[in-house]
Design a protein around this motif. Sequence first.
Motif: not given
Lengths: 294, 701
Positions: B359-388
């Motif tokens: 309640e108040g945070m949308g659907s699970t799909y909304d979460k997926v969209v957020r996680v997808e974007a955030l995963s790129q932030t984490v990948a950028e800060l990750w030390h080493g080669t990452v297949d983004r």
Amino acid sequence: MNFQDLVLTLQRYWASQGCIIQQPYDIEKGAGTFNPATFFRALGPEPYSVAFIEPCRRPVDARYGENPNRWGAYYQFQVILKPSPKDVLDLYFGSLRAIGIDPLAHDIRLVEDNWEAPSQGAWGCGWEVWADGMEVTQFTYFQQVGGIPCNPVTAEITYGLERIAMYMQNVDRIHDLVWVRDIKYSDVHLQAEVEQSKYYLDEASVELQYKLFEMYEAEARRLLEMGLAFPGYDHVLKCSHAFNILQARGAISVTDRQSYINRVRALSRMAADCYLKEREAMGFPLLKKENKED
Amino acid sequence: MTQPLIFELGCEDLPALQIGMAIDSLRREVETRCREARIALTGVRAYASPRRLTILVDDVAERQSDLETLKVGPAVSSARTPDGQLTPAALGFLKGLGADASQIEEVEQERKKGKSAMYIAVRVCEKGAESRTLLGQILEDSLAAIHWGKPMRWSDEPTLFARPVHWILCRLGNDVLPMTFAGVRSGSLTYGHRFMSPGEIHVTTPSEYVDKLREAHVLVDTDERRARVLEEARKAAESVGGHLVDNDELLEEVVQILEWPVGIAGSFDPEFLKIPHEVIITSMVTNQRYFSVVDAHGDLMPNFVTLSNTEVYDRSVVARGNERVLVARLKDAEFFFAEDRRHTLEYYNEKLTHMRYIEGMGSTYDKVVRVEALSQTVAELWHGTVDREAVRLTAHYCKADLATSMVYEFPEVEGMMGDNYGRLEGLPEDVCLGIRETYSPRQAGAPVAQSLTGAIAGIADKIDTITALFALGRIPTGAADPFALRRCAVGIMRTLAEHHQAMDLEPVVRAAIAGVRETERRLQTPVTTDDDALCRQILDFMQTRLRFMLSESHAVEVIDSVLAVSPLADIPSIIGRVETLTRHRNGALFASLVTTFKRVANIVRQAGADVLAIRPDLFEDPAERAFDDSIRAVSQQYRTDLAAGRYDEALSGLETLRAPADAFFEAVLVNCENDAVRLNRLALLSSVESLFEAFCDVRKL
């Protein structure tokens, strides 16, 4: 043992243990616990011991009669013992022996399961009873019904009749259960199951059921406020069934689901309060009867 | 004189997962209460089974030990007249205790703060009562003190207990010790196995208790029962030519639902092995509490082992019954598996739009969209080669299987089905594995994600979960953590640590907040905290979890000394430094090292002056120059070691500074008259202090 004999044997067994044998209540319900012989009688100080078969309807479980284990209509056998006798488990094991399940021939186990019925404001402690890994019974010591703590405590024994019969008759589909002689369960119930499934899953008018829910809710409230516990509670049952149909039609979102359950629970509480007040006003008649016998 | 005690409470089948807690609590309560009541116990043993809780004591002292107490009366000044006679106050005091003047002692006592005076006092000896008169109450109170998860009432009995109580066997010496609990009075009998030996059993001595129950088909000793379960289960697995798959969690539960374990093997059609094995295992282990069986290569066999609670007439009857139950479940699973495969993960992903996350945070799909974007932030800060792109796909599909029938029916296999279905539709291996591992670690102590895709998408998912719930004010309090946010936090930190990632979490949390705000704006969810406060709150929460996680094997002052100088920017380094300090803490040199550098730190902090550059021309004593030289010699290597995670070496570097520092303190006075010299000495100390501070705050040690 055929299906018919299973029911008769359980009735005879529990009658011999001093239970009143009642008959099913004539309004649709999802489980035997909704029968007023359970819901009302578990409330207040009056003793009551009763056994009855209860046809149940769970629209969400309807599968057009195609699923071997899951039907939208099925039977429960309920035993209500209030106050719960000290030897209630032994009495129950006796009933298993009576229907031919010998605890020395089968692995009978009590697996913790604390039953809860949010829409009835009810919960209890107890077990699923397993026979050779199969759940055959739900055994519950009611702690609360309609939001009211139970005192004395009722023991509720709910047998899943089809499952027990399938096990005893060694069949894999509800359809193939022998009801009696050459009559199968499907001969008795399949057409109704198929048609009711079509109704619950495809044809039931969502608008009508929404409307009915509202109307039943208002009527239940009106009647319960007047102190008419039974007719009021009947409308709570009707509300609950309308909600079940709406759910089967996929018309209730996850968010809404909780709020509907809350509405039915509020009515259940009102009904419980109402019944208890009426009984109290009558001086809890069954209590006096017991005292006289003493 | 002593007497043996046999105490057994018999009841209906207790909740399996609470039996261990209950018997520990009962034993502790009995021991503590007896100690407080001055009743000596030796040879205490505790046993438990689903239907009984037992305490045996070889020797219970027949009486409480005597108690001598000093009763203090009025002050001497008011107890005696100037000529030494007892005043009425003193006489009253004696009379109250039944004592006479010869017993009077004078003692010094502090009654008002800081003021002591002489008082008259009398030693009173309280004779110990018979243990028999106290023990019943102690046992009753100890039973009542067990803290059950969901206690219940039954019949018209007002007592609350986990399940109805049936009998109490309670013997002290040769007699029944009278007591009552939950309306049941104690007696001298117990009962055996519910079906196999229901008759009465007389137990007269503690030493025969376990044997007599064994004869009555009850293995009351949990260790013996556990060993029997394993033995029976292994035998059953071998009877079908396989090996038992050990499962400690299952074992512990099974041990607590049986009194007489009998292992029985069953089988199912090998065709079902085409269903993903996680599903088969879930059906067997989680739903039915069976053990699974593997062949010599470790491959799952179409067999299972169940433990019966009864030695039945014919084991094959029980086997057949269990087989039918399992087959019905596997048929369902087979159907769902076929059904789910009619669509792709993308199809199920779209269905997530109809699945509310919270309640108040949308659907699970909304979460997926957020996680997808955030995963790129984490990948950028990750030390080493990452297949983004692989990380993005992993995040994109990590929740898709929640919409499948299989996960709906078997929630335990979430993530695992995404992996299975992903492989079947040809998604890359690392994406599939990543989907599965997004959920890692699945329990406390379970392995973290091994794949980079799973680790990165998993961190993004967990940070989003924490952020979303904190934004909604659903913050864990006390024992209540319904969304397992603490486990999420620990999962993030363990993953970073094991992947050696020095990642600053603040920008990740900020990005997560931005994502959550976006959802809130769209849904018009009222926003209650500002972003900075929320970020602070989340980072504090994570730091508290890190502290808690480390406190399992490290002293709190060690953890705090490291955390005091470290933002949540480099978790492997925090953990590494804490571990190093713990290892060296009890070493011979460590204490003097700490003493020296605490002195350094204190002087620097007290001076509080601006730190100037060190000027060698102001050195007055050779010790100053020597100190400066050693600092210069150490500091570069020290910083390199720290950065490279060689904490032992770094600490050794600091250790080489101790002797020069001590010599320095020996030779010069830091706070000397000459301001320039004094400030120069402070500069010298503060350069050492800054070295230490990169490791920990030494003052906290």
